[in-house]
Design a protein around this motif. Structure first.
Motif, PDB file in Angstrom:
ATOM      1  N   ALA A  52      42.830  54.974  14.553  1.00  0.00           N
ATOM      2  CA  ALA A  52      42.077  54.195  15.544  1.00  0.00           C
ATOM      3  C   ALA A  52      43.029  53.454  16.489  1.00  0.00           C
ATOM      4  O   ALA A  52      44.090  52.991  16.082  1.00  0.00           O
ATOM      5  CB  ALA A  52      41.165  53.197  14.847  1.00  0.00           C
ATOM      6  N   LEU A  53      42.623  53.367  17.740  1.00  0.00           N
ATOM      7  CA  LEU A  53      43.387  52.624  18.735  1.00  0.00           C
ATOM      8  C   LEU A  53      42.495  51.498  19.253  1.00  0.00           C
ATOM      9  O   LEU A  53      41.391  51.738  19.723  1.00  0.00           O
ATOM     10  CB  LEU A  53      43.807  53.529  19.887  1.00  0.00           C
ATOM     11  CG  LEU A  53      44.702  52.897  20.939  1.00  0.00           C
ATOM     12  CD1 LEU A  53      46.049  52.484  20.344  1.00  0.00           C
ATOM     13  CD2 LEU A  53      44.919  53.866  22.096  1.00  0.00           C
ATOM     14  N   THR A  54      42.987  50.273  19.120  1.00  0.00           N
ATOM     15  CA  THR A  54      42.223  49.094  19.530  1.00  0.00           C
ATOM     16  C   THR A  54      42.792  48.542  20.819  1.00  0.00           C
ATOM     17  O   THR A  54      44.007  48.419  20.968  1.00  0.00           O
ATOM     18  CB  THR A  54      42.273  48.021  18.427  1.00  0.00           C
ATOM     19  OG1 THR A  54      41.709  48.574  17.237  1.00  0.00           O
ATOM     20  CG2 THR A  54      41.495  46.778  18.817  1.00  0.00           C
ATOM     21  N   LYS A  55      41.898  48.204  21.747  1.00  0.00           N
ATOM     22  CA  LYS A  55      42.304  47.612  23.017  1.00  0.00           C
ATOM     23  C   LYS A  55      41.893  46.142  23.024  1.00  0.00           C
ATOM     24  O   LYS A  55      40.767  45.795  22.665  1.00  0.00           O
ATOM     25  CB  LYS A  55      41.650  48.350  24.191  1.00  0.00           C
ATOM     26  CG  LYS A  55      42.136  47.852  25.535  1.00  0.00           C
ATOM     27  CD  LYS A  55      41.845  48.828  26.671  1.00  0.00           C
ATOM     28  CE  LYS A  55      40.412  48.849  27.058  1.00  0.00           C
ATOM     29  NZ  LYS A  55      40.157  49.583  28.316  1.00  0.00           N
ATOM     30  N   VAL A  56      42.834  45.303  23.411  1.00  0.00           N
ATOM     31  CA  VAL A  56      42.609  43.863  23.523  1.00  0.00           C
ATOM     32  C   VAL A  56      42.630  43.539  25.009  1.00  0.00           C
ATOM     33  O   VAL A  56      43.590  43.880  25.701  1.00  0.00           O
ATOM     34  CB  VAL A  56      43.726  43.081  22.800  1.00  0.00           C
ATOM     35  CG1 VAL A  56      43.564  41.589  23.014  1.00  0.00           C
ATOM     36  CG2 VAL A  56      43.762  43.434  21.323  1.00  0.00           C
ATOM     37  N   THR A  57      41.570  42.899  25.500  1.00  0.00           N
ATOM     38  CA  THR A  57      41.524  42.546  26.917  1.00  0.00           C
ATOM     39  C   THR A  57      41.092  41.101  27.099  1.00  0.00           C
ATOM     40  O   THR A  57      40.342  40.551  26.288  1.00  0.00           O
ATOM     41  CB  THR A  57      40.553  43.456  27.707  1.00  0.00           C
ATOM     42  OG1 THR A  57      39.270  43.429  27.089  1.00  0.00           O
ATOM     43  CG2 THR A  57      41.058  44.886  27.771  1.00  0.00           C
ATOM     44  N   LEU A  58      41.578  40.515  28.171  1.00  0.00           N
ATOM     45  CA  LEU A  58      41.074  39.228  28.630  1.00  0.00           C
ATOM     46  C   LEU A  58      40.201  39.541  29.828  1.00  0.00           C
ATOM     47  O   LEU A  58      40.670  40.108  30.819  1.00  0.00           O
ATOM     48  CB  LEU A  58      42.225  38.298  29.015  1.00  0.00           C
ATOM     49  CG  LEU A  58      43.162  37.935  27.863  1.00  0.00           C
ATOM     50  CD1 LEU A  58      44.276  37.017  28.353  1.00  0.00           C
ATOM     51  CD2 LEU A  58      42.401  37.268  26.729  1.00  0.00           C
ATOM     52  N   VAL A  59      38.912  39.208  29.705  1.00  0.00           N
ATOM     53  CA  VAL A  59      37.951  39.544  30.741  1.00  0.00           C
ATOM     54  C   VAL A  59      37.396  38.278  31.391  1.00  0.00           C
ATOM     55  O   VAL A  59      37.187  37.264  30.724  1.00  0.00           O
ATOM     56  CB  VAL A  59      36.806  40.436  30.202  1.00  0.00           C
ATOM     57  CG1 VAL A  59      37.331  41.812  29.828  1.00  0.00           C
ATOM     58  CG2 VAL A  59      36.122  39.819  29.010  1.00  0.00           C
ATOM     59  N   ASN A  60      37.182  38.374  32.665  1.00  0.00           N
ATOM     60  CA  ASN A  60      36.665  37.251  33.430  1.00  0.00           C
ATOM     61  C   ASN A  60      35.154  37.165  33.238  1.00  0.00           C
ATOM     62  O   ASN A  60      34.441  38.113  33.523  1.00  0.00           O
ATOM     63  CB  ASN A  60      37.015  37.446  34.913  1.00  0.00           C
ATOM     64  CG  ASN A  60      36.908  36.173  35.696  1.00  0.00           C
ATOM     65  OD1 ASN A  60      36.860  35.084  35.131  1.00  0.00           O
ATOM     66  ND2 ASN A  60      36.874  36.297  37.005  1.00  0.00           N
ATOM     67  N   ARG A  61      34.687  36.069  32.722  1.00  0.00           N
ATOM     68  CA  ARG A  61      33.254  35.804  32.573  1.00  0.00           C
ATOM     69  C   ARG A  61      32.937  34.551  33.373  1.00  0.00           C
ATOM     70  O   ARG A  61      33.812  33.714  33.610  1.00  0.00           O
ATOM     71  CB  ARG A  61      32.873  35.594  31.107  1.00  0.00           C
ATOM     72  CG  ARG A  61      33.156  36.786  30.216  1.00  0.00           C
ATOM     73  CD  ARG A  61      32.114  37.869  30.397  1.00  0.00           C
ATOM     74  NE  ARG A  61      32.263  38.895  29.379  1.00  0.00           N
ATOM     75  CZ  ARG A  61      32.399  40.182  29.664  1.00  0.00           C
ATOM     76  NH1 ARG A  61      32.410  40.602  30.902  1.00  0.00           N
ATOM     77  NH2 ARG A  61      32.505  41.059  28.697  1.00  0.00           N
ATOM     78  N   ALA A  62      31.696  34.392  33.761  1.00  0.00           N
ATOM     79  CA  ALA A  62      31.298  33.280  34.620  1.00  0.00           C
ATOM     80  C   ALA A  62      31.648  31.922  34.016  1.00  0.00           C
ATOM     81  O   ALA A  62      32.204  31.053  34.684  1.00  0.00           O
ATOM     82  CB  ALA A  62      29.803  33.352  34.919  1.00  0.00           C
ATOM     83  N   GLU A  63      31.354  31.750  32.734  1.00  0.00           N
ATOM     84  CA  GLU A  63      31.565  30.439  32.121  1.00  0.00           C
ATOM     85  C   GLU A  63      33.018  30.212  31.728  1.00  0.00           C
ATOM     86  O   GLU A  63      33.512  29.106  31.804  1.00  0.00           O
ATOM     87  CB  GLU A  63      30.630  30.241  30.924  1.00  0.00           C
ATOM     88  CG  GLU A  63      30.932  31.094  29.701  1.00  0.00           C
ATOM     89  CD  GLU A  63      30.479  32.549  29.767  1.00  0.00           C
ATOM     90  OE1 GLU A  63      30.748  33.292  28.808  1.00  0.00           O
ATOM     91  OE2 GLU A  63      29.867  32.954  30.780  1.00  0.00           O
ATOM     92  N   PHE A  64      33.713  31.266  31.295  1.00  0.00           N
ATOM     93  CA  PHE A  64      35.109  31.138  30.874  1.00  0.00           C
ATOM     94  C   PHE A  64      35.652  32.530  30.590  1.00  0.00           C
ATOM     95  O   PHE A  64      34.882  33.457  30.351  1.00  0.00           O
ATOM     96  CB  PHE A  64      35.216  30.276  29.600  1.00  0.00           C
ATOM     97  CG  PHE A  64      36.233  29.183  29.709  1.00  0.00           C
ATOM     98  CD1 PHE A  64      37.506  29.329  29.205  1.00  0.00           C
ATOM     99  CD2 PHE A  64      35.910  27.994  30.344  1.00  0.00           C
ATOM    100  CE1 PHE A  64      38.443  28.321  29.323  1.00  0.00           C
ATOM    101  CE2 PHE A  64      36.827  26.973  30.458  1.00  0.00           C
ATOM    102  CZ  PHE A  64      38.109  27.143  29.948  1.00  0.00           C
ATOM    103  N   THR A  65      36.963  32.659  30.575  1.00  0.00           N
ATOM    104  CA  THR A  65      37.589  33.922  30.195  1.00  0.00           C
ATOM    105  C   THR A  65      37.222  34.231  28.745  1.00  0.00           C
ATOM    106  O   THR A  65      37.102  33.325  27.924  1.00  0.00           O
ATOM    107  CB  THR A  65      39.124  33.813  30.337  1.00  0.00           C
ATOM    108  OG1 THR A  65      39.431  33.466  31.683  1.00  0.00           O
ATOM    109  CG2 THR A  65      39.813  35.109  29.969  1.00  0.00           C
ATOM    110  N   HIS A  66      37.041  35.520  28.449  1.00  0.00           N
ATOM    111  CA  HIS A  66      36.743  35.955  27.088  1.00  0.00           C
ATOM    112  C   HIS A  66      37.847  36.865  26.574  1.00  0.00           C
ATOM    113  O   HIS A  66      38.456  37.612  27.340  1.00  0.00           O
ATOM    114  CB  HIS A  66      35.426  36.726  27.035  1.00  0.00           C
ATOM    115  CG  HIS A  66      34.228  35.854  26.986  1.00  0.00           C
ATOM    116  ND1 HIS A  66      33.044  36.265  26.428  1.00  0.00           N
ATOM    117  CD2 HIS A  66      34.004  34.590  27.410  1.00  0.00           C
ATOM    118  CE1 HIS A  66      32.149  35.288  26.510  1.00  0.00           C
ATOM    119  NE2 HIS A  66      32.712  34.270  27.111  1.00  0.00           N
ATOM    120  N   LEU A  67      38.067  36.811  25.270  1.00  0.00           N
ATOM    121  CA  LEU A  67      38.948  37.722  24.570  1.00  0.00           C
ATOM    122  C   LEU A  67      38.055  38.803  23.980  1.00  0.00           C
ATOM    123  O   LEU A  67      37.154  38.512  23.188  1.00  0.00           O
ATOM    124  CB  LEU A  67      39.707  36.989  23.460  1.00  0.00           C
ATOM    125  CG  LEU A  67      40.583  37.845  22.548  1.00  0.00           C
ATOM    126  CD1 LEU A  67      41.688  38.539  23.327  1.00  0.00           C
ATOM    127  CD2 LEU A  67      41.167  36.982  21.434  1.00  0.00           C
TER     128      LEU A  67
END
Length: 155
Positions: A52-67
Motif C-alpha cells: 500500500a502507498l499512503t499519501k499525506v496532504t495538507l488541504v485548504n479548507r474554509a475553516e482551517f487547513t486539514h491534514l
C-alpha cells in the motif's frame, strides 16, 4: 482582523509541515525523499508500507487547513462485484477507528482527515500509523476476495 487570521493560518501551516516531516522521519521516511507533487494540496508526502502507498496532504479548507491521510488500497476492474465489495467495505468501516473506506472512481481508498488546529506530534503519528496499517492489513485480503489489483493502477 483579516490579516491576523491569515497570519494564524500561515503560522499553523508552517508548524504542521514541521510536525508532518518530523513524524515521517521518525517512521523512516525522511524528507525530501518522501515529498511529492500534488496540485490539489498545499503540501504532499507519501509513505510506502507493504503493497500500500499512503499519501499525506495538507488541504485548504474554509475553516482551517486539514491534514488528510489517504491510501489507495486497490483498483477495481470489470470482474469485481462492486455491490458486494461496497457492502463489505461499509461493514468494515464499523470496526475501524478514525478512518474509513471510500471509493474514487475505480479506486478503493482508506481515508482519515482532521483539522490542523491544535494538532500535536502524537496525533500525526497515530494518523499515519493507523491508515498505513489498515491499508496494508486489508489490501491483500480484499483483492483475494473480490478481485482487482493492489494499490493504484499503473499510469
Amino acid at each position: 482582523m483579516q490579516s491576523l487570521f491569515a497570519n494564524q493560518r500561515e503560522t499553523n501551516l508552517a508548524s504542521t509541515i514541521s510536525l508532518v516531516e518530523a513524524a515521517l522521519a521518525e517512521m523512516g521516511h525522511p524528507t525530501p525523499g518522501s515529498r511529492i507533487e500534488d496540485r490539489t494540496a498545499l503540501h504532499a508526502w507519501q509513505i510506502p508500507k507493504g503493497s500500500a502507498l499512503t499519501k499525506v496532504t495538507l488541504v485548504n479548507r474554509a475553516e482551517f487547513t486539514h491534514l488528510r491521510v489517504c491510501a489507495i488500497v486497490m483498483t477495481l476492474d470489470g470482474r469485481v462485484d462492486r455491490p458486494a465489495l461496497h457492502a463489505h467495505l461499509l461493514e468494515l468501516n464499523a470496526a475501524l477507528c478514525g478512518a474509513a473506506f471510500a471509493t474514487d472512481g475505480d479506486q478503493v481508498l482508506l481515508v482519515s482527515e482532521r483539522s490542523t488546529l491544535d494538532l500535536d506530534r502524537s496525533e500525526v503519528l497515530e494518523l499515519f500509523r493507523r491508515v498505513t496499517a489498515y491499508a496494508d492489513d486489508h489490501d491483500d485480503v480484499l483483492v483475494a476476495r473480490f478481485g482487482g489489483t493492489l494499490g493504484a493502477a499503473p499510469a
